[in-house]
Design a protein around this motif. Structure first.
Motif, short mmCIF file in Angstrom:
data_model
loop_
_atom_site.label_atom_id
_atom_site.label_comp_id
_atom_site.label_asym_id
_atom_site.label_seq_id
_atom_site.Cartn_x
_atom_site.Cartn_y
_atom_site.Cartn_z
N ILE A 1 1.03 -1.35 0.05
CA ILE A 1 0.07 -0.06 -0.09
C ILE A 1 0.99 1.28 0.04
O ILE A 1 2.00 1.02 0.44
N PHE A 2 0.24 2.44 -0.44
CA PHE A 2 1.11 3.65 -0.34
C PHE A 2 0.07 4.20 0.78
O PHE A 2 -1.05 4.73 0.68
N ILE A 3 0.72 4.49 2.07
CA ILE A 3 0.13 4.87 3.26
C ILE A 3 -0.15 6.15 3.51
O ILE A 3 -0.93 6.77 3.96
N HIS A 4 0.42 6.98 2.48
CA HIS A 4 0.49 8.53 2.43
C HIS A 4 -0.86 8.74 1.64
O HIS A 4 -1.48 9.88 1.95
N SER A 5 -1.28 7.97 1.09
CA SER A 5 -2.38 7.99 0.18
C SER A 5 -3.65 7.18 0.84
O SER A 5 -4.74 7.10 0.13
N THR A 6 -3.40 6.46 1.82
CA THR A 6 -4.52 5.68 2.43
C THR A 6 -5.31 6.47 3.46
O THR A 6 -4.59 7.06 4.50
#
Length: 129
Positions: free
Chosen positions: A103-108
């Protein structure tokens, strides 16, 4: 399309600004490119995943086919190497099945923290420094 009712701040799972997930293909419940969560987004499409062939095959077998195009819904189908806003319950299911995607955590969106803990998200994140 109705105007979204924001019940959550536009923050990511780390508490910072929510970054875009994908503009090509255009993702998100409202197809804005962002994994924003609102009252209308009952599926909590909050997790910005990096799609792999393995994950897309797993997802299809698990009953969530996000790789087959559906032109009637203007949905091109997700391809390996693309990013997509996955629903929170589907992400939790993938974690339990040992098939969690990167995942991309900054976009989650932070709303996912109501379904799963931050440490698990961090283990899946590919955009942490």
């Amino acid at each position: 399309m109705p105007k979204p009712t924001n019940i959550y701040e536009e923050k990511n799972a780390l508490g910072g600004p929510l970054e875009p997930c994908s503009l090509d293909p255009l993702t998100g419940f409202y197809r804005t490119g962002s994994c924003q969560v609102t009252a209308e987004n009952k599926g909590v499409h909050a997790v910005c995943i990096y799609a792999t062939k393995e994950f897309l095959e797993y997802s299809k077998k698990a009953g969530n086919d996000i790789s087959t195009p559906m032109p009637q819904y203007n949905f091109p189908g997700v391809k390996p190497g693309e990013s997509w806003c996955l629903s929170g319950p589907r992400f939790v299911q993938a974690v339990k099945d040992g098939m969690a995607p990167h995942i991309f955590i900054h976009s989650t969106h932070q709303a996912i923290l109501e379904l799963i803990d931050l440490e698990t998200l961090k283990k899946c994140a590919i955009d942490l420094d």
